[in-house]
Design a protein around this motif. Structure first.
Motif, PDB file in Angstrom:
ATOM      1  N   SER A  57       3.244  -5.706   9.508  1.00  0.00           N
ATOM      2  CA  SER A  57       3.416  -4.683   8.481  1.00  0.00           C
ATOM      3  C   SER A  57       4.823  -4.107   8.518  1.00  0.00           C
ATOM      4  CB  SER A  57       2.447  -3.523   8.717  1.00  0.00           C
ATOM      5  OG  SER A  57       1.110  -3.990   8.739  1.00  0.00           O
ATOM      6  N   VAL A  58       5.379  -3.968   7.330  1.00  0.00           N
ATOM      7  CA  VAL A  58       6.680  -3.313   7.196  1.00  0.00           C
ATOM      8  C   VAL A  58       6.407  -1.934   6.638  1.00  0.00           C
ATOM      9  CG1 VAL A  58       8.888  -3.329   5.998  1.00  0.00           C
ATOM     10  CG2 VAL A  58       7.840  -5.494   6.722  1.00  0.00           C
ATOM     11  N   ILE A  59       6.835  -0.899   7.359  1.00  0.00           N
ATOM     12  CA  ILE A  59       6.538   0.453   6.913  1.00  0.00           C
ATOM     13  C   ILE A  59       7.815   1.150   6.449  1.00  0.00           C
ATOM     14  CG2 ILE A  59       5.568   2.686   7.585  1.00  0.00           C
ATOM     15  CD1 ILE A  59       4.119   0.685   9.792  1.00  0.00           C
ATOM     16  N   PHE A  60       7.823   1.473   5.148  1.00  0.00           N
ATOM     17  CA  PHE A  60       8.945   2.214   4.584  1.00  0.00           C
ATOM     18  C   PHE A  60       8.596   3.689   4.652  1.00  0.00           C
ATOM     19  CE2 PHE A  60       9.182  -1.949   2.627  1.00  0.00           C
ATOM     20  CZ  PHE A  60      10.537  -2.237   2.716  1.00  0.00           C
ATOM     21  N   PRO A  61       9.537   4.523   5.115  1.00  0.00           N
ATOM     22  CA  PRO A  61       9.224   5.958   5.232  1.00  0.00           C
ATOM     23  C   PRO A  61       9.112   6.612   3.859  1.00  0.00           C
ATOM     24  CG  PRO A  61      11.555   5.565   5.675  1.00  0.00           C
ATOM     25  CD  PRO A  61      10.915   4.213   5.464  1.00  0.00           C
ATOM     26  N   ALA A  62       8.749   7.879   3.852  1.00  0.00           N
ATOM     27  CA  ALA A  62       8.671   8.631   2.594  1.00  0.00           C
ATOM     28  C   ALA A  62      10.013   8.549   1.873  1.00  0.00           C
ATOM     29  CB  ALA A  62       8.317  10.082   2.894  1.00  0.00           C
ATOM     30  N   GLN A  63       9.923   8.664   0.550  1.00  0.00           N
ATOM     31  CA  GLN A  63      11.102   8.452  -0.302  1.00  0.00           C
ATOM     32  C   GLN A  63      12.364   9.157   0.217  1.00  0.00           C
ATOM     33  OE1 GLN A  63      10.406   6.616  -3.501  1.00  0.00           O
ATOM     34  NE2 GLN A  63      12.561   6.228  -3.116  1.00  0.00           N
ATOM     35  N   ARG A  64      12.219  10.445   0.597  1.00  0.00           N
ATOM     36  CA  ARG A  64      13.440  11.179   0.965  1.00  0.00           C
ATOM     37  C   ARG A  64      14.074  10.650   2.243  1.00  0.00           C
ATOM     38  NH1 ARG A  64      11.438  14.691   4.964  1.00  0.00           N
ATOM     39  NH2 ARG A  64       9.189  14.451   4.902  1.00  0.00           N
ATOM     40  N   GLN A 112       0.834  -1.200   0.000  1.00  0.00           N
ATOM     41  CA  GLN A 112       0.000   0.000   0.000  1.00  0.00           C
ATOM     42  C   GLN A 112       0.868   1.250   0.000  1.00  0.00           C
ATOM     43  OE1 GLN A 112      -1.861  -1.675   3.506  1.00  0.00           O
ATOM     44  NE2 GLN A 112      -3.834  -0.910   2.791  1.00  0.00           N
ATOM     45  N   ALA A 113       0.474   2.224  -0.804  1.00  0.00           N
ATOM     46  CA  ALA A 113       1.172   3.513  -0.801  1.00  0.00           C
ATOM     47  C   ALA A 113       0.301   4.502  -0.039  1.00  0.00           C
ATOM     48  CB  ALA A 113       1.386   3.979  -2.229  1.00  0.00           C
ATOM     49  N   HIS A 114       0.924   5.341   0.766  1.00  0.00           N
ATOM     50  CA  HIS A 114       0.157   6.303   1.560  1.00  0.00           C
ATOM     51  C   HIS A 114       0.422   7.732   1.083  1.00  0.00           C
ATOM     52  CE1 HIS A 114      -0.554   2.851   4.068  1.00  0.00           C
ATOM     53  NE2 HIS A 114       0.748   2.673   4.196  1.00  0.00           N
ATOM     54  N   ALA A 115      -0.522   8.606   1.434  1.00  0.00           N
ATOM     55  CA  ALA A 115      -0.462   9.986   0.949  1.00  0.00           C
ATOM     56  C   ALA A 115       0.829  10.694   1.373  1.00  0.00           C
ATOM     57  CB  ALA A 115      -1.662  10.755   1.465  1.00  0.00           C
ATOM     58  N   ASP A 116       1.384  10.352   2.518  1.00  0.00           N
ATOM     59  CA  ASP A 116       2.601  11.041   2.975  1.00  0.00           C
ATOM     60  C   ASP A 116       3.873  10.484   2.331  1.00  0.00           C
ATOM     61  OD1 ASP A 116       2.921   8.593   4.149  1.00  0.00           O
ATOM     62  OD2 ASP A 116       3.087   9.330   6.210  1.00  0.00           O
ATOM     63  N   GLY A 117       3.693   9.559   1.376  1.00  0.00           N
ATOM     64  CA  GLY A 117       4.862   9.029   0.665  1.00  0.00           C
ATOM     65  C   GLY A 117       5.402   7.746   1.272  1.00  0.00           C
ATOM     66  N   SER A 118       4.883   7.368   2.426  1.00  0.00           N
ATOM     67  CA  SER A 118       5.346   6.106   3.005  1.00  0.00           C
ATOM     68  C   SER A 118       4.641   4.940   2.310  1.00  0.00           C
ATOM     69  CB  SER A 118       5.092   6.093   4.519  1.00  0.00           C
ATOM     70  OG  SER A 118       3.717   6.189   4.789  1.00  0.00           O
ATOM     71  N   ALA A 119       5.184   3.762   2.471  1.00  0.00           N
ATOM     72  CA  ALA A 119       4.611   2.585   1.813  1.00  0.00           C
ATOM     73  C   ALA A 119       4.652   1.414   2.789  1.00  0.00           C
ATOM     74  CB  ALA A 119       5.395   2.251   0.552  1.00  0.00           C
ATOM     75  N   THR A 120       3.652   0.561   2.675  1.00  0.00           N
ATOM     76  CA  THR A 120       3.551  -0.567   3.606  1.00  0.00           C
ATOM     77  C   THR A 120       3.463  -1.888   2.860  1.00  0.00           C
ATOM     78  OG1 THR A 120       2.297   0.832   5.118  1.00  0.00           O
ATOM     79  CG2 THR A 120       2.181  -1.516   5.519  1.00  0.00           C
ATOM     80  N   PHE A 121       4.237  -2.845   3.321  1.00  0.00           N
ATOM     81  CA  PHE A 121       4.101  -4.235   2.872  1.00  0.00           C
ATOM     82  C   PHE A 121       3.524  -4.980   4.059  1.00  0.00           C
ATOM     83  CE2 PHE A 121       5.829  -8.563   3.050  1.00  0.00           C
ATOM     84  CZ  PHE A 121       5.438  -9.061   1.814  1.00  0.00           C
ATOM     85  N   SER A 122       2.388  -5.664   3.881  1.00  0.00           N
ATOM     86  CA  SER A 122       1.836  -6.346   5.044  1.00  0.00           C
ATOM     87  C   SER A 122       1.377  -7.759   4.717  1.00  0.00           C
ATOM     88  CB  SER A 122       0.683  -5.536   5.637  1.00  0.00           C
ATOM     89  OG  SER A 122      -0.392  -5.497   4.725  1.00  0.00           O
ATOM     90  N   VAL A 123       1.417  -8.585   5.733  1.00  0.00           N
ATOM     91  CA  VAL A 123       0.980  -9.970   5.617  1.00  0.00           C
ATOM     92  C   VAL A 123      -0.027 -10.221   6.728  1.00  0.00           C
ATOM     93  CG1 VAL A 123       1.674 -12.384   5.583  1.00  0.00           C
ATOM     94  CG2 VAL A 123       3.259 -10.640   4.783  1.00  0.00           C
ATOM     95  N   GLN A 124      -1.249 -10.491   6.311  1.00  0.00           N
ATOM     96  CA  GLN A 124      -2.327 -10.737   7.272  1.00  0.00           C
ATOM     97  C   GLN A 124      -2.599 -12.235   7.292  1.00  0.00           C
ATOM     98  OE1 GLN A 124      -5.969  -8.745   6.155  1.00  0.00           O
ATOM     99  NE2 GLN A 124      -7.193 -10.085   7.463  1.00  0.00           N
TER     100      GLN A 124
END
Ligand code: ATP
Ligand code: MG
Length: 164
Positions: free
Chosen positions: A145-152, A70-82
């Motif tokens: 969930s693995v949360i990657f911060p915004a690109q910068r 999932q991509a989020h509005a603040d530029g972060s992205a999440t990979f998750s396994v439910q």
């Protein structure tokens, strides 16, 4: 390409585990931009595959496992396994990434494993400026969930692996 990799990885792991699961990959919303994830591809793959392996190992045959990017509005992205596993009591959550920590020693004996997977995940994510979030309900399942911060803020130059 991350999504394709996750898909391929999950299929491979399902074959290894040999248990029939219903694995679902909902599509990301149109226009979602995951950005690039810089870093060591093999390390990230091992982190994702550890999370998938856990979901498959701890979910009974026939259970539902959902893998999402999932991509989020603040530029972060999440990979998750439910998963549809037993869930993890809140008292254990803070210790899951310790080496050799296993929630239920007697029960985990039948499921194999050494208790290192999540320690590896934590280590890899730290090197990538990403973090792990676990939500779990006993009796219904867990979402890692693995949360990657915004690109910068994403890791650009990866530090050398720590000496062990
Ligand atoms: P290894 O990954 O080294 O093969 P492991 O799966 O036991 O062994 P971890 O992946 O580090 O080790 O997980 C630690 C413990 O956390 C597990 O033993 C299990 O008790 C619990 N756990 C991890 N993932 C899940 C999950 N998806 N559902 C329920 N419990 C989990
Ligand atoms: Mg594991």
């Amino acid at each position: 390409q991350c999504e394709d990799e996750a898909r391929g990885l999950s299929m491979a792991l399902t074959r290894v585990h040999g248990k029939p699961h219903q694995i679902e990959f909902p599509d990301s919303p149109p226009g979602a931009d995951l950005g690039e994830i810089a870093g060591a591809a093999t390390e990230l793959q091992s982190a994702f595959s550890n999370l998938l392996a856990n979901a498959l190992r701890y979910t009974p045959a026939g259970g539902r496992v959902v893998v999402r990017w999932q991509a989020h509005a603040d530029g972060s992205a999440t990979f998750s396994v439910q998963d549809a596993g037993p869930g993890i009591d809140a008292t254990h959550l803070s210790r899951l990434t310790e080496r050799f920590y296993r929630v239920d020693r007697s029960r985990s004996r039948d499921t194999g494993g050494t208790g290192l997977g999540l320690a590896i995940v934590k280590h890899v994510l730290q090197r990538h400026n990403a973090r792990l979030e676990v939500r779990s309900t006993v009796g219904s399942g867990s979402t890692f969930s693995v949360i990657f911060p915004a690109q910068r803020l994403r890791a650009t130059a990866l530090p050398a692996p720590a000496e062990t």
